[in-house]
Scaffold this motif. Sequence first.
Motif, mmCIF file in Angstrom:
data_model
loop_
_atom_site.group_PDB
_atom_site.id
_atom_site.type_symbol
_atom_site.label_atom_id
_atom_site.label_comp_id
_atom_site.label_asym_id
_atom_site.label_seq_id
_atom_site.Cartn_x
_atom_site.Cartn_y
_atom_site.Cartn_z
ATOM 1 N N ALA A 65 44.451 38.480 30.306
ATOM 2 C CA ALA A 65 43.145 39.134 30.257
ATOM 3 C C ALA A 65 42.193 38.579 31.312
ATOM 4 O O ALA A 65 41.434 39.339 31.928
ATOM 5 N N LEU A 66 42.208 37.278 31.528
ATOM 6 C CA LEU A 66 41.310 36.691 32.522
ATOM 7 C C LEU A 66 41.588 37.257 33.915
ATOM 8 O O LEU A 66 40.658 37.506 34.685
ATOM 9 N N GLU A 67 42.863 37.455 34.227
ATOM 10 C CA GLU A 67 43.223 38.042 35.519
ATOM 11 C C GLU A 67 42.883 39.527 35.558
ATOM 12 O O GLU A 67 42.332 40.021 36.527
ATOM 13 N N ARG A 68 43.212 40.222 34.516
ATOM 14 C CA ARG A 68 43.001 41.679 34.459
ATOM 15 C C ARG A 68 41.524 42.034 34.506
ATOM 16 O O ARG A 68 41.127 43.011 35.137
ATOM 17 N N LEU A 69 40.698 41.230 33.845
ATOM 18 C CA LEU A 69 39.265 41.499 33.803
ATOM 19 C C LEU A 69 38.514 40.907 34.991
ATOM 20 O O LEU A 69 37.297 41.043 35.083
ATOM 21 N N ALA A 70 39.237 40.219 35.868
ATOM 22 C CA ALA A 70 38.645 39.595 37.063
ATOM 23 C C ALA A 70 37.467 38.694 36.691
ATOM 24 O O ALA A 70 36.390 38.756 37.291
ATOM 25 N N THR A 71 37.680 37.841 35.706
ATOM 26 C CA THR A 71 36.656 36.892 35.281
ATOM 27 C C THR A 71 36.337 35.963 36.453
ATOM 28 O O THR A 71 37.257 35.485 37.121
ATOM 29 N N PRO A 72 35.065 35.696 36.714
ATOM 30 C CA PRO A 72 34.717 34.802 37.824
ATOM 31 C C PRO A 72 35.464 33.467 37.724
ATOM 32 O O PRO A 72 35.588 32.898 36.638
ATOM 33 N N ALA A 73 35.953 32.989 38.860
ATOM 34 C CA ALA A 73 36.826 31.803 38.893
ATOM 35 C C ALA A 73 36.187 30.570 38.256
ATOM 36 O O ALA A 73 36.858 29.804 37.563
ATOM 37 N N LEU A 121 37.753 30.151 19.966
ATOM 38 C CA LEU A 121 36.871 31.279 19.683
ATOM 39 C C LEU A 121 35.850 31.471 20.805
ATOM 40 O O LEU A 121 35.612 32.588 21.265
ATOM 41 N N SER A 122 35.255 30.382 21.264
ATOM 42 C CA SER A 122 34.262 30.502 22.340
ATOM 43 C C SER A 122 34.917 31.000 23.629
ATOM 44 O O SER A 122 34.302 31.746 24.401
ATOM 45 N N SER A 123 36.172 30.629 23.863
ATOM 46 C CA SER A 123 36.897 31.116 25.039
ATOM 47 C C SER A 123 37.105 32.620 24.968
ATOM 48 O O SER A 123 36.935 33.334 25.968
ATOM 49 N N LEU A 124 37.470 33.102 23.798
ATOM 50 C CA LEU A 124 37.690 34.533 23.627
ATOM 51 C C LEU A 124 36.388 35.321 23.749
ATOM 52 O O LEU A 124 36.347 36.377 24.394
ATOM 53 N N VAL A 125 35.320 34.805 23.162
ATOM 54 C CA VAL A 125 34.022 35.485 23.247
ATOM 55 C C VAL A 125 33.546 35.507 24.694
ATOM 56 O O VAL A 125 33.072 36.542 25.187
ATOM 57 N N ALA A 126 33.678 34.387 25.392
ATOM 58 C CA ALA A 126 33.258 34.343 26.803
ATOM 59 C C ALA A 126 34.045 35.330 27.635
ATOM 60 O O ALA A 126 33.492 36.027 28.492
ATOM 61 N N THR A 127 35.343 35.425 27.390
ATOM 62 C CA THR A 127 36.181 36.370 28.135
ATOM 63 C C THR A 127 35.741 37.802 27.866
ATOM 64 O O THR A 127 35.690 38.621 28.781
ATOM 65 N N ALA A 128 35.396 38.092 26.636
ATOM 66 C CA ALA A 128 34.983 39.452 26.292
ATOM 67 C C ALA A 128 33.619 39.801 26.888
ATOM 68 O O ALA A 128 33.399 40.957 27.262
ATOM 69 N N LEU A 129 32.725 38.844 26.998
ATOM 70 C CA LEU A 129 31.356 39.140 27.419
ATOM 71 C C LEU A 129 31.100 39.014 28.921
ATOM 72 O O LEU A 129 30.214 39.689 29.452
ATOM 73 N N LEU A 130 31.853 38.169 29.609
ATOM 74 C CA LEU A 130 31.626 37.962 31.040
ATOM 75 C C LEU A 130 32.104 39.162 31.842
ATOM 76 O O LEU A 130 33.159 39.714 31.566
ATOM 77 N N LYS A 131 31.328 39.510 32.816
ATOM 78 C CA LYS A 131 31.721 40.628 33.695
ATOM 79 C C LYS A 131 32.104 40.071 35.054
ATOM 80 O O LYS A 131 31.595 39.052 35.491
#
Length: 135
Positions: A65-73, A121-131
């Motif tokens: 998901a982190l790769e697919r969503l292009a989460t900032p490095a 949990l905080s990792s999952l929430v951050a992944t979901a909310l970060l653009k």
Amino acid sequence: MSADRHLRASIALVALFLASGLWLEAMYGLRAEGWIDDPLRREFLRLGHAHGGLLGLVNIALAWALERLATPASWARKIRWAALLGAALVGAGFMLGGLLHGPTDPGPPVLAVPAGAMLLLSSLVATALLKSDDE
């Protein structure tokens, strides 16, 4: 932590907790004293095996998901460390809490379980909310 390293570590975590489950099954099969005749130990070893393995799979999905969503490095590195550490703390906390327990309560290592759960949990929430920067 790089995406490749996170994925490899997550697969290793799943393998570790899968191996602990196989070991636990062997203890049942051999009717090993101290392992199957202690209900608290048996329950917490089972909880550690199951949670560790499943949360390792969550980390595999998170790596994707982190790769697919292009989460900032800069965020992705922190998220990967927190998620992997969280999964390891939950699984190991249950297992060590069962191995080092008192007469009626799990041992002190079980206190790592809520800390690990909050990290994951905080990792999952951050992944979901970060653009990503592109959005």
